[in-house]
Scaffold this motif. Sequence first.
Motif, PDB file in Angstrom:
ATOM      1  N   GLN B  89       0.828  -1.198   0.000  1.00 52.45           N
ATOM      2  CA  GLN B  89       0.000   0.000   0.000  1.00 52.45           C
ATOM      3  C   GLN B  89       0.870   1.258   0.000  1.00 52.45           C
ATOM      4  OE1 GLN B  89      -2.767   0.955   3.405  1.00 52.45           O
ATOM      5  NE2 GLN B  89      -4.241   0.635   1.771  1.00 52.45           N
ATOM      6  N   GLN B  90       1.953   1.223   0.792  1.00 52.63           N
ATOM      7  CA  GLN B  90       2.836   2.390   0.833  1.00 52.63           C
ATOM      8  C   GLN B  90       3.489   2.639  -0.523  1.00 52.63           C
ATOM      9  OE1 GLN B  90       5.115   1.322   4.240  1.00 52.63           O
ATOM     10  NE2 GLN B  90       3.814   2.485   5.654  1.00 52.63           N
ATOM     11  N   ALA B  91       3.741   1.556  -1.258  1.00 51.86           N
ATOM     12  CA  ALA B  91       4.348   1.715  -2.579  1.00 51.86           C
ATOM     13  C   ALA B  91       3.332   2.190  -3.610  1.00 51.86           C
ATOM     14  CB  ALA B  91       4.974   0.389  -3.017  1.00 51.86           C
ATOM     15  N   GLY B  92       2.017   2.092  -3.291  1.00 49.43           N
ATOM     16  CA  GLY B  92       1.007   2.579  -4.220  1.00 49.43           C
ATOM     17  C   GLY B  92       0.064   1.533  -4.776  1.00 49.43           C
ATOM     18  N   VAL B  93      -0.077   0.398  -4.086  1.00 52.07           N
ATOM     19  CA  VAL B  93      -1.038  -0.617  -4.506  1.00 52.07           C
ATOM     20  C   VAL B  93      -2.186  -0.633  -3.510  1.00 52.07           C
ATOM     21  CG1 VAL B  93      -1.438  -3.063  -4.979  1.00 52.07           C
ATOM     22  CG2 VAL B  93       0.806  -2.060  -5.456  1.00 52.07           C
ATOM     23  N   SER B  94      -3.383  -0.286  -3.961  1.00 50.99           N
ATOM     24  CA  SER B  94      -4.544  -0.331  -3.069  1.00 50.99           C
ATOM     25  C   SER B  94      -5.478  -1.442  -3.505  1.00 50.99           C
ATOM     26  CB  SER B  94      -5.309   0.990  -3.111  1.00 50.99           C
ATOM     27  OG  SER B  94      -4.613   1.960  -2.393  1.00 50.99           O
ATOM     28  N   THR B  95      -6.041  -2.135  -2.544  1.00 51.47           N
ATOM     29  CA  THR B  95      -6.944  -3.230  -2.862  1.00 51.47           C
ATOM     30  C   THR B  95      -8.298  -2.967  -2.234  1.00 51.47           C
ATOM     31  OG1 THR B  95      -5.026  -4.648  -2.657  1.00 51.47           O
ATOM     32  CG2 THR B  95      -7.145  -5.725  -2.926  1.00 51.47           C
ATOM     33  N   ARG B 165     -10.505   6.643  -0.768  1.00 49.07           N
ATOM     34  CA  ARG B 165      -9.401   6.421   0.154  1.00 49.07           C
ATOM     35  C   ARG B 165      -8.156   5.953  -0.621  1.00 49.07           C
ATOM     36  NH1 ARG B 165      -7.888   5.317   5.383  1.00 49.07           N
ATOM     37  NH2 ARG B 165      -6.523   3.520   5.627  1.00 49.07           N
ATOM     38  N   ALA B 166      -8.390   5.038  -1.572  1.00 49.16           N
ATOM     39  CA  ALA B 166      -7.271   4.553  -2.388  1.00 49.16           C
ATOM     40  C   ALA B 166      -6.627   5.712  -3.152  1.00 49.16           C
ATOM     41  CB  ALA B 166      -7.772   3.489  -3.361  1.00 49.16           C
ATOM     42  N   LEU B 167      -7.471   6.590  -3.664  1.00 46.03           N
ATOM     43  CA  LEU B 167      -6.961   7.730  -4.431  1.00 46.03           C
ATOM     44  C   LEU B 167      -6.163   8.669  -3.529  1.00 46.03           C
ATOM     45  CD1 LEU B 167      -7.293   8.573  -7.351  1.00 46.03           C
ATOM     46  CD2 LEU B 167      -9.182  10.047  -6.654  1.00 46.03           C
ATOM     47  N   SER B 168      -6.608   8.820  -2.278  1.00 47.90           N
ATOM     48  CA  SER B 168      -5.934   9.739  -1.364  1.00 47.90           C
ATOM     49  C   SER B 168      -4.546   9.229  -1.000  1.00 47.90           C
ATOM     50  CB  SER B 168      -6.774   9.927  -0.098  1.00 47.90           C
ATOM     51  OG  SER B 168      -6.651   8.800   0.730  1.00 47.90           O
ATOM     52  N   PHE B 169      -4.311   7.947  -1.172  1.00 44.91           N
ATOM     53  CA  PHE B 169      -2.976   7.387  -0.935  1.00 44.91           C
ATOM     54  C   PHE B 169      -2.051   7.658  -2.112  1.00 44.91           C
ATOM     55  CE2 PHE B 169      -4.860   4.566   2.292  1.00 44.91           C
ATOM     56  CZ  PHE B 169      -3.854   4.607   3.236  1.00 44.91           C
ATOM     57  N   GLU B 170      -2.570   8.321  -3.133  1.00 45.07           N
ATOM     58  CA  GLU B 170      -1.850   8.497  -4.384  1.00 45.07           C
ATOM     59  C   GLU B 170      -1.450   7.142  -4.933  1.00 45.07           C
ATOM     60  OE1 GLU B 170       0.749  11.856  -4.131  1.00 45.07           O
ATOM     61  OE2 GLU B 170      -1.140  12.890  -3.646  1.00 45.07           O
ATOM     62  N   SER B 171      -2.389   6.220  -4.940  1.00 40.88           N
ATOM     63  CA  SER B 171      -2.107   4.890  -5.453  1.00 40.88           C
ATOM     64  C   SER B 171      -1.828   4.954  -6.938  1.00 40.88           C
ATOM     65  CB  SER B 171      -3.320   3.981  -5.223  1.00 40.88           C
ATOM     66  OG  SER B 171      -3.592   3.913  -3.855  1.00 40.88           O
ATOM     67  N   LYS B 172      -0.952   4.079  -7.391  1.00 36.51           N
ATOM     68  CA  LYS B 172      -0.701   3.973  -8.826  1.00 36.51           C
ATOM     69  C   LYS B 172      -1.495   2.826  -9.420  1.00 36.51           C
ATOM     70  CE  LYS B 172       3.844   6.015  -8.384  1.00 36.51           C
ATOM     71  NZ  LYS B 172       4.013   6.029  -6.899  1.00 36.51           N
ATOM     72  N   LEU B 173      -1.939   1.929  -8.528  1.00 29.04           N
ATOM     73  CA  LEU B 173      -2.732   0.789  -8.976  1.00 29.04           C
ATOM     74  C   LEU B 173      -3.830   0.512  -7.954  1.00 29.04           C
ATOM     75  CD1 LEU B 173      -3.177  -1.771 -10.813  1.00 29.04           C
ATOM     76  CD2 LEU B 173      -1.675  -2.957  -9.203  1.00 29.04           C
ATOM     77  N   VAL B 174      -5.052   0.395  -8.423  1.00 23.93           N
ATOM     78  CA  VAL B 174      -6.158   0.009  -7.552  1.00 23.93           C
ATOM     79  C   VAL B 174      -6.660  -1.351  -8.015  1.00 23.93           C
ATOM     80  CG1 VAL B 174      -8.495   0.550  -6.796  1.00 23.93           C
ATOM     81  CG2 VAL B 174      -6.837   2.385  -7.099  1.00 23.93           C
TER      82      VAL B 174
END
Lengths: 335, 546
Positions: B89-95, B165-174
Motif C-alpha cells: 500500500q505504501q508503494a502505491g497498490v490499493s486493494t 481512500r485509495a486515491l488519497s494514498f496516491e495509489s498507482k494501482l487500484v
Amino acid sequence: MASNLSSPAAGSTTSSGRTAIGSIGRSYGGLAALLLLIAYNAVFNAGAFLTVSSLRINLTQVAEIAIVATAMTLVIATGGIDLSVGSLMAIAGSIAPLILLSSAAPWDVPFLGGALAYVIPILVVAAFGAANGFLVASLRIQPIIATLILFISGRGIAQVIAGGRLKSFDEPGWQVIGQGRVLGIPVQAIIMVVVVVTAAWVLKRTVFGRYVLATGGNEEAARLAGVPVVRVKYAVYIVSAMLAGLAGLISIAINSASDPANVGQDMELNAIAAVAVGGTSLLGGRATIVGTFIGALIIQLTGYTLLTEGLSDATVRIVTAGAILGAVLLQRRAR
Amino acid sequence: MQTTPETAIDRRSDPVVVMDGVTKAFAGVPALRGASLTIGRGEVHALIGQNGAGKSTLVRILTGAHQRDGGHVIFDGQPVDFRTPIAAQQAGVSTIYQEINLVPYRSVAENIYLGREPRRFGILDRSTMNRNARTLLRRLEIDLDVERPLYELNIALQQMVALARALSFESKLVILDEPTSSLDDREVQTLFGVIRGLKRDGVAVLFITHRLDELYAVCDHVTIMRDGQTVADRPMAETTKIELVATMLGKELGEVRREGQTGFDEARRSKGHDAAPLLTIRNLRREPGLHEASIEIAPGETLGLAGLLGSGRTETARALFAADQPEGGDVQFDGRAVAFGGPADAIRAGIGFCSEDRKGEGIIPDLSVRENMTLAALPTLSRAGVVDPGQQQAIVDRFIDRLGIKTAGPDQRISELSGGNQQKVLLARWLCLNPRLLILDEPTRGIDVGAKAEIQGLIDELAGQGLSVLMISSELEELIEGADRVTVMRDGRSTVTMTHAEVSQDRLLGAMAQGVDPESADPSTRPASADAAGETGAVVGSGRGQ
C-alpha cells in the motif's frame, strides 16, 4: 474399557500407524496418569489412602465434577462451551430449599414435596439451558459469550431467589442424594456412574449422539445431510443445564444448606478442565465420555494427594493447574 | 470507453506492473506455474479465469499477502518484493475487496483519512479533513456528504469511499476484487464512472470479475489465466466473448470432438423423455447471485447445468435443495408444488445434494466412513432413536462393495480416504436413501482420472435405474457426453437448453459467453448479449420433447 465406550472417532481402528498410536495415546494417556496417581498414593500414603473412607471421600467429591463434565463433553462435542454450569448449580440449589422449607399444602403430602424439590429446580434450570440454546443456535451468538451472560447473571439470580441468605434445612429423606449410601457406596457416586454410562451409550449408540458429533465436526455438512443442527444444539445446552441442576442439588444435600454465593463456584472451569484432560477436542467433533470421567478423577486425585501431603489450598490450585497443562500437552504429543 | 490503439501501446511501453514467471506452491501443490501480468499506466486491466486458475494467488502476491516462490515483480519501474500488504500500500497498490474494510460509525471523511488525519497543533483538524475529502470526491464525480457516518450508505457508496481512500494514498494501482457482485445495474454504472475517473488521473485499475459484459464496458486489456498460468494477454477490443470463454476453459473454437473422453456412455443418452417431468422449476430467485432459473428434469434424465463461475449454477442447486431459502419462484416435484423449509424437507421428499465443496460441506472429517455414509439415513436405520448396528453395517458393507470404495474398513476416518473415495462415500450417503433426484455439483472435481471415470459410469448406471440427476459441471466433456439435455446459465439466469443431439462444444461456449445458442439465434431479433435473458421462458421450452 476406554476404547470400548469412547466414540468411534476417538477409538477407531485406523490404517496408518501414526494415528493408531495417537488413538492409543488419547485413550490411555489419561488412564496412565490416573494409575500413576493411584500408585503414588498406594505406596507413599497407604495408611490413609487404601481405606474405605478415603475411597468414599474421593467418590463423593468427584461426583459433581464428573456429572457436570459429562454434559460439558456433549456441549463441547458440538463445537460449543457452557460457562453457565456453576451459576445454574447455584440457581437449582437456591430453589430446592424454598420448596423444602415451605409449609404450604402440597408439600406436606409425604414424598410429593421432596419429589417436587428435585423436579422443579431441574425444570427451571432446563429453561435457562434452553435460553442458552436460543442464544447459541437461534441467534448464532458465540457460545463463550452466550453462556457468559448466564455465568455472570446466574449467581445473582440465585441470590435473589434465596433472598441473599444462606438457607439451612434438615430433610434426611430428601438429602439421600448427597448423604445416603447403598451397600456402602455413596448415592451420588451411583448417580455419577449412571450419568456417565448413559451419556457414553447415547454418544455411541443413538442417532442423537451421531448428530452431536456431526454438528461439531462440520456443521454445514451436517445441515446439508439433514441433521437438525439447531435442535441438536438446544438439546445439549438443556442437558448441560439439567445435569448442572442435579449437581447443584447434590451439593446442597451434602451441606444441609444452600449458599447461592458458593454452590458450584469454579465448576465451569473444573468441568472444562476435566473434558480437556480427558482428550475431547475443544474444537468439537470428537468426544470421549470415559476420557472425561478419567479427567475428572485425575483432577480430584491430584487435589486429594496434595492436601493429604499437607499443602495449602492455594498451592493445590497452582499444582493442579500444572497437572492439567501437563495432561493436555501429553495428549497433544500423543496425537 | 475504448482507448485508441496508439495510446494503448504508449501505456504498455512503460507499464506500472510487470509480473513474470511467477511461481507459488502451497504445501507442495503448485498454485502458480509461471504466471505473468503486465498492466500499463492508467490502464483498466481485467483478470479472468475459472475457479482455481490462480487469479487470487497472483493478486495476493502483488498485494503482499503471499510471498512468491519464484519469478519477478516490477512495480512502477522498480523490482519489488512486498512482504506485507502495508508495504504494498505504501508503494502505491490499493486493494478493494467485496467486504469493505472501513469503520462503519465514522464519517466518510474520517474513513478516507483513517490513520492519516490532518492535524493542527496535534489536534484533529476536522475542517481541513472535510474540505480535502470533498475535493477528492469531486474528482471522482461523487456527490456525497462527507460528514455522514459510513453505515448510512449503501454498499456501492461505501465502495466509492474505499476508492476515494485509495486515491488519497496516491495509489498507482487500484485492485478491485469482484466489486460488482453485490451492486445493482445503476450502482455498477456509477462505479464504472469512478473507474474512468481514476483512469483519467493516470491510476491503473486491475479488475477481477466473472461478468463478461462488464469487461467490455470498462476494460482496455485482459489477462486470462488457466491452471496457474497466463494463457492470454490481449486488448479487449480485439477479443470476442466467445474467445474469452473458450480460452478460459482451454478450448479451441471449431475443435472437432473426440468421443469417449469421459466415463459416460453416450449410447445411454436418451432421444427425449416423454414422461411428465419429475421436477419443474420456474423463475427460482435468490439475490444476489440468482435472478431467475427455470429448469425441468424428467424421471431417469440427467440434466446438465452449464455456465461460468458466478453464473448461478450452484445458487440454483442450493435454492432447490433449500440449503439457502429461495426468495421467489415455483418448484414442482413429483407433481406437487413444494416449498422446502430446509435440507431435511428436501431429503424427505427424495432429493440428495452433493456439494462442490467436498471438504467444507460434504464430509465430517473426524467421523468414520460408516458414520459419514449413513448420516442422512440414520432415522431410517434406528428404532426409538437408537441406531441398529446390524442394519447400519449391512448398508455400509453393501455400498462399499457396490461402489468399489477403497478403504481399510468402515471404521476408517473419512479424511484418510482419497478424494474419489470420499466422493463415493458421499454418493452412497444419498443412494442408501433411494432418492428420486440427485443434485451433483461438480461431482468429479479434484478427483483422479480413474475414480472420475468410475463415478461418471456410476451416474449413468443410476440414471438407467430411473434416478433423475441434476449435474453441474465446469467440464464441457462431462456435459456433452453425460447429460441428456444441458441448460446453460449466465449472469444468474437460465438461458438456452440443448438436447444431447444439439449440444456441442462451440454451442455451449457461445451460450455461456452470450446467453444465446449461436446456431439457433436469429441475429436480426437478438442483441448480442444481455437482453437475451428476457426470452428465457421461450428458449427453455423449445429444448424439450424433440
